[in-house]
Every structure is written in C-alpha cells, then in structure tokens.
Design an enzyme around this catalytic site. Structure first.
Site, PDB file in Angstrom:
ATOM      1  N   TYR A   1       1.787   3.369  -0.302  1.00 47.82           N
ATOM      2  CA  TYR A   1       0.338   3.137  -0.268  1.00 47.82           C
ATOM      3  C   TYR A   1      -0.065   2.607  -1.635  1.00 47.82           C
ATOM      4  O   TYR A   1      -0.584   3.335  -2.482  1.00 47.82           O
ATOM      5  CB  TYR A   1      -0.387   4.443   0.073  1.00 47.82           C
ATOM      6  CG  TYR A   1      -1.821   4.287   0.535  1.00 47.82           C
ATOM      7  CD1 TYR A   1      -2.111   3.856   1.827  1.00 47.82           C
ATOM      8  CD2 TYR A   1      -2.882   4.589  -0.303  1.00 47.82           C
ATOM      9  CE1 TYR A   1      -3.424   3.733   2.265  1.00 47.82           C
ATOM     10  CE2 TYR A   1      -4.199   4.470   0.122  1.00 47.82           C
ATOM     11  CZ  TYR A   1      -4.456   4.043   1.408  1.00 47.82           C
ATOM     12  OH  TYR A   1      -5.766   3.925   1.845  1.00 47.82           O
TER      13      TYR A   1
ATOM     14  N   TYR B   1      -8.081   8.977   2.173  1.00 45.91           N
ATOM     15  CA  TYR B   1      -6.703   9.275   2.557  1.00 45.91           C
ATOM     16  C   TYR B   1      -6.028  10.086   1.455  1.00 45.91           C
ATOM     17  O   TYR B   1      -6.286   9.905   0.263  1.00 45.91           O
ATOM     18  CB  TYR B   1      -5.950   7.960   2.824  1.00 45.91           C
ATOM     19  CG  TYR B   1      -4.517   8.148   3.274  1.00 45.91           C
ATOM     20  CD1 TYR B   1      -4.206   9.047   4.279  1.00 45.91           C
ATOM     21  CD2 TYR B   1      -3.492   7.415   2.687  1.00 45.91           C
ATOM     22  CE1 TYR B   1      -2.899   9.228   4.688  1.00 45.91           C
ATOM     23  CE2 TYR B   1      -2.175   7.585   3.088  1.00 45.91           C
ATOM     24  CZ  TYR B   1      -1.881   8.502   4.085  1.00 45.91           C
ATOM     25  OH  TYR B   1      -0.585   8.685   4.483  1.00 45.91           O
TER      26      TYR B   1
END
Ligand code: NAD
Length: 289
Positions: free
Chosen positions: A184, A174
């Site tokens: 995140y 990602y």
C-alpha cells in the site's frame, strides 16, 4: 428519514460509496452523488441502461434513486486552479459549464438540492500506489495526499456552510495508516494517516463552526475497483479471513450500515473518531495458529 445526503466517490455498484448510499436510502435519506469526471459517462450509461438495477433493490421493494448526479474532481478546489490541459480534455470539457471543482459542486448542490445533512467522502487516488514509499516521487506522494486527504478538508470547507446543524460527515480510511501494510505504497499510507488526524481536528473546527460531526471508518479489505487497481486485494482478503477475530469476508453493506449509524442521531455524541469496521483485524497482534 427526510435527510439529504451528498456522497462523493461512487462510480459503480461495487465500492463502499455505493453501499453507504444504499444504507442511507434504506434509512429514508435522499441521495445525490459527486462522480469523478473520467468515470461519469460510463457510470451514467450503466445506470440508465439498468446495469445496476439488481444492486439498486431496496428492502421496501423500491429502487435506490439518485436525485442528482454531479460531475466532480476532488483534486481541484476552484476553476482558477484547474490546469489548461485538464480544462480542454474531452471528458472534462463534456462535464458542462457548471464546473466540477469542489467549490463549484458545493454551489451546484446548494442551488439544486438545497441544504444537506450528510456528507460522505469515499474516494482516494494515488498514482504511485504500487511503488514502495521508499521509491515514491515527491509528485506521487503529494498527489496521493491531495486526492485522498486534502479532498476531505476541501469538502468540509466548501460543504460545511451548506450543512444543517446536527449534520455529520464520514470518510473511509485504511489500517495502513497505523500498521505496516507492504504493497500500500505511493504515499497512500501517509494520506490515510493525514485523513485520520484531520478527522480529529476537523471534528473540533466544524463542530464549533457548523455544529456538525466528523468521523472516519477504517474499513477492512473489499474487492472494489480502486482496490483491484492496487493489485494485492485478494491476498488482503485471504489474510483477513485467516487472521481476524471474526472469520468471514467483509461485505460492503457492513461498512454501509456502520456509516448510516455514524451519520444518524444514534451517534449524536460521536465525533472525531476512527471506527474500525474490519471484522476486528486491527486488534490482532500475532497471527493465530
Ligand atoms: P471505489 O473504486 O468504489 O471508490 C473510489 C472512488 O473514488 C471511485 O468512484 C473513483 O471514481 C473516485 N475518485 C478517484 N479520484 C477522484 C477524484 N479526484 N475526485 C472524485 N472522485 C475520485 O473503491 P473503494 O475501495 O470503495 O474506495 C472508497 C474509499 O474506501 C477510499 O477512500 C478507499 O481508500 C477506502 N478504503 C477501501 C478499502 C478496500 O479494501 N477497498 C479498505 C479501506 C478503505
């Protein structure tokens, strides 16, 4: 066609692992799964009760089949490394005596499936993912690295020897590894950076040792079960729609198709790469008006 694939990280029909399984089945591969032990019972129950039948439809009229389903926990490499409380946990004890550690699953795959051609790592876990990196504990950080990055090293270590020449592996990463994605956290951005760096080193080592290719796909946002647990996936999907060069929502099948390409002979000279399958979002430097 006729290739054998092992996919780790499928526990429902919503994630990238499932989409990759489907794309590989469309291309004629035989699919076996490694399913996370805590999710195994629900997955098998839903599968046998027909809950996935709609998403199992293939274009030839057939249904996506899994030739074998193995219980697996990619944070453990050998039975000696499994802590007592995990061993005695009800769900882990119910997984059977053939074991769920990476080395045991590789051995089980070899004896029940035989040599494989394609290896898919579609799993990640970070217990502190909702905490900013600045507030992440050492334990949480290392757990994210263990489940999300070392698990890929371990899989290639143990499955590499049972892969046919010209085989290939793929993992999912990602954008948070290379750009700041607030939210995140928990060391997950660090784990993805490690996964991408390892993709290069493992491409060299496994390429020389086993003649297999190693790549990663940096996927755009998808509302999978794992992503919903992080909490800001709807925002990411909206952000991507607003800002990416291609203005559409990413379908899991688009990542499945890219994975099938990277795992196929069409990509026979591609190894050690991270390919963005994200409608181009990674290439933007300024939000458009
Ligand atoms: P998902 O929930 O479908 O897949 C994650 C899987 O990992 C689950 O099946 C879970 O059971 C399994 N898992 C967790 N810990 C495990 C362990 N210790 N051992 C074995 N299996 C374990 O979600 P997904 O979003 O499709 O995730 C697949 C991959 O795609 C992950 O690497 C994720 O980081 C990556 N990814 C996701 C997105 C997104 O927006 N969803 C974006 C880029 C990359």
């Amino acid at each position: 066609t006729g290739k054998k694939a092992f996919i780790a990280g499928v526990a429902d029909d919503q994630g990238f692992g499932w989409a990759i399984a489907k794309a590989l089945a469309e291309a004629g591969a035989e699919i076996s799964l490694g399913v996370w032990v805590p999710a195994l019972k629900i997955f098998e129950g839903s599968y046998t009760k027909g809950k996935f039948d709609k998403s199992r439809q293939l274009s030839n009229g057939g249904l996506l089949e899994f030739t074998h389903i193995f219980p697996m926990d990619a944070v453990y490499d050998t039975p000696e490394g499994v802590p007592e409380d995990v061993k005695s946990n009800k769900r882990y004890a119910a997984a059977g005596d053939k074991g769920f550690t990476v080395s045991e699953v590789a051995r089980n795959v070899e004896s029940e499936v035989g040599k494989i051609d394609l290896l898919v790592h579609s799993l990640a876990n970070g217990p502190e993912v909702t905490k900013p990196l600045l507030e992440t504990s050492r334990h949480g950080y290392l757990a994210a690295l263990s489940a999300s990055a070392y698990s890929n090293v371990s899989m290639l270590q143990h499955f590499g020897p049972l892969m046919n020449e010209n085989g290939a592996s793929i993992s999912l990463t990602y954008l948070a590894s290379e750009r700041i994605i607030p939210g995140y956290g928990g060391g997950m951005s660090s784990a993805k950076a490690a996964l991408e760096s390892d993709t290069r080193v493992l491409a060299y080592e496994a390429g020389r040792k086993h003649k297999i290719r190693v790549n990663a796909i940096s996927a755009g946002p998808l509302g999978s079960r794992a992503a919903k647990a992080i909490g800001f996936i709807d925002k990411m999907i909206a952000y991507s729609y607003a800002n990416a060069p291609i203005q559409k929502e990413l379908a899991a099948s688009e990542v499945g198709n890219a994975a099938a390409f990277l795992l196929s002979p069409l990509a026979s000279a591609i190894t050690g790469t991270v390919i963005h399958v994200d409608n181009g979002l990674h290439a933007m430097g300024l939000a458009p008006d």
